[in-house]
Every structure is written in structure tokens, then in C-alpha cells.
Design an enzyme around this catalytic site. Structure first.
Site, short mmCIF file in Angstrom:
data_model
loop_
_atom_site.label_atom_id
_atom_site.label_comp_id
_atom_site.label_asym_id
_atom_site.label_seq_id
_atom_site.Cartn_x
_atom_site.Cartn_y
_atom_site.Cartn_z
N GLY A 262 0.68 -1.02 0.04
CA GLY A 262 0.00 -0.08 0.07
C GLY A 262 0.85 1.31 0.07
O GLY A 262 1.77 1.32 0.70
N ARG B 131 13.43 10.20 -2.64
CA ARG B 131 14.22 11.29 -2.67
C ARG B 131 15.53 11.04 -1.94
O ARG B 131 16.79 11.45 -2.41
CB ARG B 131 13.48 12.62 -2.53
CG ARG B 131 14.41 13.70 -2.70
CD ARG B 131 13.53 15.01 -2.30
NE ARG B 131 14.43 16.35 -2.18
CZ ARG B 131 14.96 16.94 -1.18
NH1 ARG B 131 14.98 16.08 0.08
NH2 ARG B 131 15.56 17.84 -1.16
N CYS C 65 2.18 -8.32 -5.69
CA CYS C 65 2.70 -9.26 -6.75
C CYS C 65 2.95 -10.60 -6.14
O CYS C 65 3.61 -11.13 -5.13
CB CYS C 65 3.85 -8.79 -7.16
SG CYS C 65 4.86 -10.01 -8.15
N GLY D 203 5.44 -1.86 3.61
CA GLY D 203 4.74 -2.54 5.07
C GLY D 203 5.29 -3.77 5.38
O GLY D 203 6.31 -4.28 4.85
N ASP D 204 4.61 -4.66 6.00
CA ASP D 204 5.23 -5.94 6.66
C ASP D 204 5.36 -7.03 5.54
O ASP D 204 6.21 -7.73 5.47
CB ASP D 204 4.64 -6.29 7.84
CG ASP D 204 3.23 -6.71 7.63
OD1 ASP D 204 2.46 -6.18 6.60
OD2 ASP D 204 2.66 -7.45 8.46
N GLY D 205 4.19 -6.89 4.59
CA GLY D 205 4.23 -7.65 3.25
C GLY D 205 5.55 -7.46 2.47
O GLY D 205 6.35 -8.45 2.09
N THR E 230 4.32 2.90 5.92
CA THR E 230 2.68 2.45 5.73
C THR E 230 1.71 3.47 6.66
O THR E 230 2.62 4.02 7.48
CB THR E 230 2.35 1.14 6.27
OG1 THR E 230 0.94 0.85 6.89
CG2 THR E 230 3.42 0.59 7.55
N ASP F 89 -0.67 2.49 8.47
CA ASP F 89 -0.82 1.70 9.63
C ASP F 89 -0.05 1.71 10.98
O ASP F 89 -0.57 1.30 11.99
CB ASP F 89 -1.09 0.16 9.24
CG ASP F 89 -2.10 0.12 8.27
OD1 ASP F 89 -2.80 0.91 7.83
OD2 ASP F 89 -1.75 -0.90 7.22
N ASP G 137 2.05 -0.13 11.84
CA ASP G 137 2.16 -1.44 12.51
C ASP G 137 3.48 -2.23 12.37
O ASP G 137 3.28 -3.60 12.31
CB ASP G 137 0.99 -2.09 11.83
CG ASP G 137 1.17 -2.29 10.23
OD1 ASP G 137 1.91 -1.73 9.70
OD2 ASP G 137 0.29 -3.14 9.66
N MET H 212 -8.90 3.35 8.89
CA MET H 212 -7.89 2.11 8.46
C MET H 212 -6.89 1.86 9.47
O MET H 212 -7.05 2.51 10.43
CB MET H 212 -7.18 2.66 7.14
CG MET H 212 -8.14 2.42 5.85
SD MET H 212 -7.05 3.33 4.49
CE MET H 212 -7.95 2.55 3.21
N HIS I 55 -10.08 5.45 1.27
CA HIS I 55 -8.77 5.91 0.87
C HIS I 55 -8.39 7.14 0.87
O HIS I 55 -7.34 7.39 0.61
CB HIS I 55 -8.80 5.20 -0.73
CG HIS I 55 -8.56 3.84 -0.70
ND1 HIS I 55 -9.54 2.70 -0.55
CD2 HIS I 55 -7.30 2.97 -0.65
CE1 HIS I 55 -9.04 1.50 -0.65
NE2 HIS I 55 -7.63 1.52 -0.68
N ARG J 50 -5.02 7.42 2.72
CA ARG J 50 -3.99 7.07 2.22
C ARG J 50 -3.16 8.18 1.19
O ARG J 50 -2.01 8.04 0.96
CB ARG J 50 -4.04 5.79 1.21
CG ARG J 50 -4.40 4.64 1.98
CD ARG J 50 -3.02 3.64 2.11
NE ARG J 50 -2.95 3.17 0.74
CZ ARG J 50 -3.43 2.14 0.41
NH1 ARG J 50 -4.24 1.07 1.03
NH2 ARG J 50 -3.04 1.55 -0.86
#
Ligand code: ADP
Length: 319
Positions: free
Chosen positions: A11, A21, A73, A102-104, A125, A127, A129, A169, A249, A252
Site C-alpha cells: 500500500g 528522494r 505481486c 509495509g510488513d508484506g 505504511t 498503519d 504496524d 483504516m 482511501h 492514504r
């Protein structure tokens, strides 16, 4: 190390551009070549890779989203996908990679490290988290977006003497809900990390109503369930007119706040420093306003936690 790559994955979050940058400029400052990998791990597999110059990252520090685009992906979760990705990096002569996500995305970075490819994770992220850092890039901006939205809803809530449920969220984490609820004086905050009692919530609403409160704001973290469901339950139990807003959204996007730009700049630059020092398989973070780094495998084992003192405070202040 002469050439490094940078990608954003999962995300998007405001401040990712400032981090890109910082990676590019810090690397060029130290005489490295930098390559942008477009569309996250999907672009890594297909070789969607372009050299970035100082000017490539001009005029992006204040923009939300990510100039490198991002993607989810599934193929990269397979060994075949990971090997293809490494082959592309080798084809371009890229010797180290910075992954912002993020963690993924961290799990992808961990796999690259396991295959012997030096990778550094940067927490991006909304979140908040990710263990090993007090704040993730994008959290502060999202927090302010949520606060702005609640302030507006509060006007209408007061005018119409209604109860408003606002779903925010955060995936499985309640940080955004807790911080925005505390910042906005919400009557009730419902987060996945703390038990809640519907009976008590109803009692609190009725007590407030009796003492002449014009409105009630209840923040529900998406990780707890649907705001619409909560509204139904509350309306049935109290007979108070209840409305729901799912912020979705809008949380975000948007211009990153000053804090997120500074955090992103510091963390992006730190990731490059670590690659130059020969570190691999680590994630950068900020703890007690100091830049830190941790082993990515260890970080992925740590469960997310929340400051329950803050949760308690939110209850004490909304009596
Ligand atoms: P986020 O990084 O925001 O948590 P995701 O959980 O969607 O977002 O993860 C982003 C991408 O990271 C996935 O689409 C996938 O390409 C990659 N990824 C996630 N988990 C793994 C895994 N176990 N192994 C390899 N790659 C992964």
C-alpha cells in the site's frame, strides 16, 4: 558497492516520495549510481528498472503517493519469482536494494536477504504496524487527514444531535483509530488490541445524552469489524440516531506532513548508509527519536503492540 536500487511496495503512504528522494540523493552524494524499480516486486521480476538522477526526484518531496508506483505481486511470494528478481538486479549490476513498504514488503525483502542479496527495509505504511520503529512513514499524515475529517463530521454531528461512527483504516492495528480518537476527543474508541463491551459503550452514550451532550463520536478501527454493523447494534440498543462514515482511501493520499517528510528523509538516508557499511537484511526505524536498525527476520517475528496507557487515557478523558 557502486550501484543500488530502490522500490516501493504494497500500500502507498504519504512520504514514500520523500524517502525515495532521500535514498537517491544520499546515494549520489556518496558517489553511487541509483536505479528505480517501478511497480514494486512486479517490476523487479519483469525488469522495469531505470537509472535515477538527482533531477529525477526533484519536486516530489511534498507529494503523496509514490513516483515509482507500487503493486501487489503474488508471483514474488514464489521462489521462482524471487530468483527472477535477483537475476534482473544482477543484469543491471545492482548490488543492494532498499525496499520501502509495509510488513508484506518486508517479507519480500527478507526472502531476498535469505538468497544472499543485500536488502534494507524502510517502514512505509499509514498503519504504524511495523515493530522496531515508533512511527512509520505516512502515519502522521494519515492521522491528520482523519482528524480533519472528524472535525468536519463533528460539526454536523452537533448540528443534528446525532451519534457518528467513523471507521478508520489500520488493517489489524488500532494506532490510527487510537491516535485520531484521542486527538479528537472521541467518546469511544474501538480497536483490535483492547477488549470492548457493547453494554458499557451503550451506557456511556446514554449517560452523555442525558447530561445534554449534543453528539457522540465513536471511532472504529477497521480491524475490529464494519462500522455499519456497529451502527446497527448501537441504534438498536439506544434509539439514538446513528450515522456511519467509512473514511476509506482518502486516508492514504495527500501531502505528507512535515513530520513524515523529515522521518522519510532520515530513514531513506539511513538505509543507504547501512548498505554502504555492508549491512544487509535489516530494517531501519526511529525509536526515542534516534535512528536504529534491526534484523528483518527478528522484526517479522515481533507481534505489533499498542500503547495501552494511551487507550486507558482516552477512556479517562471521555467520561
Ligand atoms: P504491505 O507491504 O503494505 O504490507 P502487502 O502485504 O500487500 O503490502 O505486500 C506487498 C508485496 O510484498 C506482496 O504483493 C508481495 O509481492 C510481497 N510479499 C508479501 N509477502 C511475501 C512473502 N512471504 N514472500 C515474498 N514476498 C512477499
Amino acid at each position: 558497492m557502486k550501484k543500488i536500487g530502490v522500490l516501493t511496495s504494497g500500500g502507498d503512504s504519504p512520504g514514500m516520495n520523500a524517502a525515495i528522494r532521500a535514498v537517491v540523493r544520499k546515494a549520489i552524494f556518496h558517489g553511487l549510481e541509483v536505479y528505480g524499480i517501478y511497480n514494486g516486486y512486479a517490476g523487479l521480476i519483469t525488469g522495469n528498472i531505470k537509472k535515477l538522477e538527482i533531477g529525477s526526484v526533484g519536486d516530489i518531496i511534498h507529494r503523496g503517493g509514490t513516483m515509482l508506483y507500487t503493486a501487489r505481486c503474488e508471483e514474488f511470494k514464489t521462489l521462482e519469482g524471487q530468483v527472477q528478481g535477483i537475476e534482473q538486479l544482477k543484469k543491471f549490476g545492482i548490488e543492494g536494494l532498499v525496499v520501502i513498504g509495509g510488513d508484506g514488503s518486508y517479507r519480500g525483502a527478507q526472502k531476498l536477504t535469505e538468497h544472499g542479496y543485500p536488502t534494507i527495509g524502510v517502514p512505509g505504511t499509514i498503519d504504524n504496524d511495523i515493530p522496531g520503529t515508533d512511527f512509520t512513514i505516512g502515519f502522521d499524515t494519515a492521522l491528520n487527514t482523519v482528524i480533519d475529517a472528524i472535525d468536519k463530521i463533528r460539526d454536523t454531528a452537533t448540528s443534528h444531535e446525532r451519534t457518528y461512527i467513523i471507521e478508520v483504516m489500520g488493517r489489524d492495528a488500532g494506532d490510527l483509530a487510537l491516535w485520531s480518537g484521542l486527538a479528537d476527543g472521541a467518546e469511544t474508541i474501538i480497536i483490535p488490541e483492547a477488549q470492548y463491551d457493547m453494554g458499557q459503550i451503550v451506557e456511556r452514550l446514554e449517560r452523555g445524552h442525558k447530561r445534554g451532550k449534543k453528539h457522540s463520536i465513536i471511532i472504529v478501527a477497521e480491524g475490529v469489524g464494519s462500522g455499519v454493523e456497529f451502527a446497527k447494534q448501537i441504534e438498536e440498543a439506544t434509539n439514538l440516531e446513528t450515522r456511519v462514515t467509512v473514511l476509506g482511501h482518502i486516508q492514504r493520499g495527500g501531502r505528507p506532513t512535515g513530520s513524515d517528510r523529515v522521518l522519510a528523509s532520515r530513514l531513506g538516508a539511513k538505509a543507504v548508509e547501512l548498505l554502504l557499511e555492508g549491512k544487509a537484511g535489516v530494517t531501519v526505524g526511529i525509536q526515542n527519536n534516534k535512528l536504529v536498525y534491526h534484523d528483518i527476520t527478528e522484526i517479522l517475528k515481533v507481534p505489533h503492540s499498542i500503547d495501552l496507557e494511551m487507550y486507558k487515557l482516552s477512556q479517562e478523558l471521555s467520561i
